[in-house]
Design a protein around this motif. Structure first.
Motif, PDB file in Angstrom:
ATOM      1  N   GLY A   1       0.943 -18.655  -3.220  1.00  0.00           N
ATOM      2  CA  GLY A   1       1.394 -17.291  -3.445  1.00  0.00           C
ATOM      3  C   GLY A   1       0.927 -16.354  -2.347  1.00  0.00           C
ATOM      4  O   GLY A   1       0.337 -16.759  -1.340  1.00  0.00           O
ATOM      5  N   ARG A   2       1.183 -15.077  -2.555  1.00  0.00           N
ATOM      6  CA  ARG A   2       0.878 -14.082  -1.543  1.00  0.00           C
ATOM      7  C   ARG A   2      -0.201 -13.141  -2.047  1.00  0.00           C
ATOM      8  O   ARG A   2      -0.524 -13.095  -3.240  1.00  0.00           O
ATOM      9  CB  ARG A   2       2.149 -13.320  -1.181  1.00  0.00           C
ATOM     10  N   ARG A   3      -0.766 -12.392  -1.132  1.00  0.00           N
ATOM     11  CA  ARG A   3      -1.762 -11.397  -1.492  1.00  0.00           C
ATOM     12  C   ARG A   3      -1.103 -10.279  -2.306  1.00  0.00           C
ATOM     13  O   ARG A   3       0.093 -10.299  -2.545  1.00  0.00           O
ATOM     14  CB  ARG A   3      -2.398 -10.809  -0.226  1.00  0.00           C
ATOM     15  N   GLY A   4      -1.900  -9.296  -2.679  1.00  0.00           N
ATOM     16  CA  GLY A   4      -1.338  -8.137  -3.351  1.00  0.00           C
ATOM     17  C   GLY A   4      -0.384  -7.394  -2.434  1.00  0.00           C
ATOM     18  O   GLY A   4      -0.103  -7.824  -1.313  1.00  0.00           O
ATOM     19  N   TYR A   5       0.106  -6.249  -2.886  1.00  0.00           N
ATOM     20  CA  TYR A   5       1.030  -5.461  -2.078  1.00  0.00           C
ATOM     21  C   TYR A   5       0.328  -4.875  -0.858  1.00  0.00           C
ATOM     22  O   TYR A   5      -0.896  -4.735  -0.834  1.00  0.00           O
ATOM     23  CB  TYR A   5       1.672  -4.373  -2.931  1.00  0.00           C
ATOM     24  N   PHE A   6       1.122  -4.527   0.143  1.00  0.00           N
ATOM     25  CA  PHE A   6       0.554  -4.061   1.405  1.00  0.00           C
ATOM     26  C   PHE A   6       0.022  -2.638   1.323  1.00  0.00           C
ATOM     27  O   PHE A   6      -0.579  -2.150   2.267  1.00  0.00           O
ATOM     28  CB  PHE A   6       1.589  -4.174   2.539  1.00  0.00           C
ATOM     29  N   TYR A   7       0.230  -1.976   0.187  1.00  0.00           N
ATOM     30  CA  TYR A   7      -0.314  -0.626   0.008  1.00  0.00           C
ATOM     31  C   TYR A   7      -0.648  -0.421  -1.462  1.00  0.00           C
ATOM     32  O   TYR A   7      -0.120  -1.111  -2.348  1.00  0.00           O
ATOM     33  CB  TYR A   7       0.675   0.438   0.485  1.00  0.00           C
ATOM     34  N   GLU A   8      -1.551   0.522  -1.696  1.00  0.00           N
ATOM     35  CA  GLU A   8      -1.904   0.897  -3.062  1.00  0.00           C
ATOM     36  C   GLU A   8      -2.554   2.270  -3.026  1.00  0.00           C
ATOM     37  O   GLU A   8      -3.341   2.571  -2.136  1.00  0.00           O
ATOM     38  CB  GLU A   8      -2.891  -0.109  -3.660  1.00  0.00           C
ATOM     39  N   HIS A   9      -2.202   3.101  -3.996  1.00  0.00           N
ATOM     40  CA  HIS A   9      -2.852   4.411  -4.117  1.00  0.00           C
ATOM     41  C   HIS A   9      -2.952   4.746  -5.588  1.00  0.00           C
ATOM     42  O   HIS A   9      -2.069   4.397  -6.393  1.00  0.00           O
ATOM     43  CB  HIS A   9      -2.078   5.494  -3.359  1.00  0.00           C
ATOM     44  N   GLY A  10      -4.019   5.385  -5.969  1.00  0.00           N
ATOM     45  CA  GLY A  10      -4.213   5.719  -7.372  1.00  0.00           C
ATOM     46  C   GLY A  10      -5.427   6.600  -7.550  1.00  0.00           C
ATOM     47  O   GLY A  10      -6.213   6.819  -6.617  1.00  0.00           O
ATOM     48  N   ASP A  11      -5.612   7.108  -8.751  1.00  0.00           N
ATOM     49  CA  ASP A  11      -6.718   8.018  -9.045  1.00  0.00           C
ATOM     50  C   ASP A  11      -7.967   7.222  -9.427  1.00  0.00           C
ATOM     51  O   ASP A  11      -8.381   7.195 -10.593  1.00  0.00           O
ATOM     52  CB  ASP A  11      -6.330   8.979 -10.172  1.00  0.00           C
ATOM     53  N   TYR A  12      -8.525   6.576  -8.444  1.00  0.00           N
ATOM     54  CA  TYR A  12      -9.749   5.819  -8.640  1.00  0.00           C
ATOM     55  C   TYR A  12     -10.892   6.542  -7.933  1.00  0.00           C
ATOM     56  O   TYR A  12     -10.683   7.186  -6.902  1.00  0.00           O
ATOM     57  CB  TYR A  12      -9.589   4.400  -8.095  1.00  0.00           C
ATOM     58  N   PRO A  13     -12.111   6.456  -8.450  1.00  0.00           N
ATOM     59  CA  PRO A  13     -13.246   7.148  -7.818  1.00  0.00           C
ATOM     60  C   PRO A  13     -13.431   6.705  -6.359  1.00  0.00           C
ATOM     61  O   PRO A  13     -13.421   5.506  -6.067  1.00  0.00           O
ATOM     62  CB  PRO A  13     -14.435   6.734  -8.687  1.00  0.00           C
ATOM     63  N   GLU A  14     -13.612   7.661  -5.486  1.00  0.00           N
ATOM     64  CA  GLU A  14     -13.726   7.349  -4.063  1.00  0.00           C
ATOM     65  C   GLU A  14     -14.926   6.463  -3.773  1.00  0.00           C
ATOM     66  O   GLU A  14     -14.890   5.629  -2.862  1.00  0.00           O
ATOM     67  CB  GLU A  14     -13.803   8.652  -3.257  1.00  0.00           C
ATOM     68  N   LYS A  15     -15.983   6.607  -4.557  1.00  0.00           N
ATOM     69  CA  LYS A  15     -17.191   5.817  -4.330  1.00  0.00           C
ATOM     70  C   LYS A  15     -16.980   4.332  -4.606  1.00  0.00           C
ATOM     71  O   LYS A  15     -17.819   3.512  -4.248  1.00  0.00           O
ATOM     72  CB  LYS A  15     -18.340   6.340  -5.182  1.00  0.00           C
ATOM     73  N   GLU A  16     -15.856   3.969  -5.213  1.00  0.00           N
ATOM     74  CA  GLU A  16     -15.565   2.570  -5.472  1.00  0.00           C
ATOM     75  C   GLU A  16     -14.915   1.876  -4.272  1.00  0.00           C
ATOM     76  O   GLU A  16     -14.721   0.659  -4.291  1.00  0.00           O
ATOM     77  CB  GLU A  16     -14.646   2.429  -6.693  1.00  0.00           C
TER      78      GLU A  16
END
Length: 478
Positions: free
Chosen positions: A173-188
């Motif tokens: 199979g393939r890796r995840g998508y080539f981009y991702e954005h979301g409301d996740y804490p920046e420190k993560e």
């Protein structure tokens, strides 16, 4: 504490009594902060890219020397880093691939961290400095914060994490998508953590008696373009434009071997297994890259702010680079792994106590020049192996000149850069020329037309070929 104060007072008195003896203090240490961003081409506001939001680097660059014509010596992370951290040019057979290792290719070379540690420096590597974390020379770092396996991808969404888990379990199979954005804490995000570790290091280092060599390697804007939502939202997707030469110009005469097949990108979900990207996917690629640049700009801003707040900016030379350039759709290509200017031209900005007049430097410089530059800025001896030339004269004076050329390579193609000319030739195992390419940037800055075969260019092709042969490096045949 009382005893420590007595000792310190005694040192001050001794220094006053003997003017011929100078004690190193926190105020006169010559520190080095070396910042490397993976895949960061000069896609910054300070380089005239008005569509990019990079306020932290831009404001800092205004106080620095910005190199308009800095070139990596090879357009792939592993080999580029191994080359610049040993000061050696990539040869015909060594330091030439993504997985290049200094302890295999050039085991006798004195790496930069060994050089500085032997000179009495505290040496720290945070993030991605070398491609491999188990190289023999890693023992010369006093402290290391390597990227945790898997975290460089940085995914947060359930979909991407599931794709990565499936690939891990099945080996298919393939890796995840080539981009991702979301409301996740920046420190993560790993780059936030790399910056935070480096900030804490600066707070500790300022109280030490030893000078430091702190190397900080950020992951972005490397694929996948994973960023907190606010950085994605900095850009209006409807305003993203693909380059004018996304489709090769008719009559371009560019050898196929000069262009990358961007197989790196095809490992990600959302990318066709073959053929070009459609316009919308191309725009998503560019949007993701821009957002990643803005994200890493924020982390660099945090680090540079801490350097100033800790009072270390006045005695620290800061070198910021992208380890090579990157294709953003030019000639229909993506990623690095090519000999075109978009892959060879990279980011280089230096701030140093040596600078009297900040300016934009138009001289041609190479990444093999960085090792000797940092040695001279720190005032330590340079190993005899170094093939580059210190840029310190350029930091001291806008009137200074370099040797006036650069040599870069990819696969078995070598490029000689001089004035407005970019000349590339490919040779077979017997050193017979099998292909040539010439661009005149004063007439064709985007490298749309190879003019090596035109009769009026025979003389300049012959001249540049001779110079390339003389300057490929003393270890070329090794």
């Amino acid at each position: 504490m009382y005893i420590r104060n007595l000792i310190f007072t005694g040192l001050v008195v001794a220094t006053a009594a003997n003017a011929g003896t100078q004690q190193r203090t926190n105020s006169d240490r010559k520190n080095i902060l070396f910042i490397v961003c993976d895949d960061l081409r000069p896609e910054l506001g300070c380089y005239g890219q008005e569509q990019i939001k990079s306020p932290n680097i831009d404001s800092w660059a205004a106080q620095s020397v910005l190199f308009n014509r800095a070139y990596c010596n090879i357009a792939v992370s592993g080999a580029s880093r191994a080359s610049l951290l040993t000061g050696l040019r990539p040869t015909k057979n060594l330091l030439q691939a993504w997985n290049a290792r200094t302890d295999v290719d050039v085991p006798d070379a004195i790496t930069i961290q060994k050089c500085f540690r032997d000179a009495g420096y505290t040496t720290i590597a945070n993030g991605k400095i070398y491609h491999h974390q188990d190289e023999a020379s890693m023992k010369y770092w006093d402290d290391i914060m390597p990227p945790t396996p898997g975290t460089a991808m940085g995914y947060h969404s359930e979909e991407n994490l599931a794709l990565m888990q499936k690939q891990k379990e099945t080996g298919k199979g393939r890796r995840g998508y080539f981009y991702e954005h979301g409301d996740y804490p920046e420190k993560e995000y790993l780059d936030w953590q790399i910056a935070e570790k480096s900030i804490q290091d600066l707070k500790k280092l300022k109280d030490q008696d030893k000078p430091f060599f702190l190397a900080v390697g950020f992951i972005r804007p490397h694929l996948p373009f994973v960023v907190p939502q606010k950085y994605w939202d900095m850009y209006d997707h409807s305003q993203i434009e693909i380059p004018d030469n996304y489709i090769l110009k008719p009559g371009n005469d560019i050898p196929e071997r000069a262009l990358t097949n961007w197989s790196e990108l095809r490992a990600y979900s959302g990318i066709p297994e073959q053929g070009p990207l459609d316009e919308e996917t191309a725009k998503l690629m560019i949007h993701g890259y821009y957002a990643s640049v803005s994200f890493v700009d924020a982390q660099i801003g945090r680090l540079l702010k801490a350097l100033e707040e800790e009072g270390l900016d006045k005695n620290t030379t800061v070198v910021l680079i992208g380890d090579h350039g990157w294709n953003l759709g030019e000639h229909g290509t993506w990623c690095k792994h090519s000999i075109m200017n978009t892959c060879l031209h990279s980011t280089l900005i230096i701030n140093s106590p040596e600078i009297k007049t900040p300016y934009r430097c138009g001289q041609i410089v190479e990444f093999v020049d960085l090792y000797p530059t940092m040695c001279e800025a720190a005032g330590i001896d340079q190993p005899a192996q170094l093939e580059g030339t210190s840029l310190l004269p350029l930091l001291k004076s806008p009137e200074a000149k370099t040797k006036g050329y650069g040599v870069s390579r990819w696969a078995n193609g070598f490029t000689f850069i001089q004035d407005q000319y970019f000349y590339t030739e490919w040779r077979d195992k017997d050193e017979k020329i099998i292909d040539r390419m010439l661009f005149n940037h004063s007439e064709d800055e985007d490298e749309n037309y190879n003019v090596a075969g035109k009769d009026e260019n025979k003389a300049i092709v012959r001249e540049l070929s001779e110079k390339l042969l003389k300057n490929r490096g003393s270890n070329y045949e090794k």
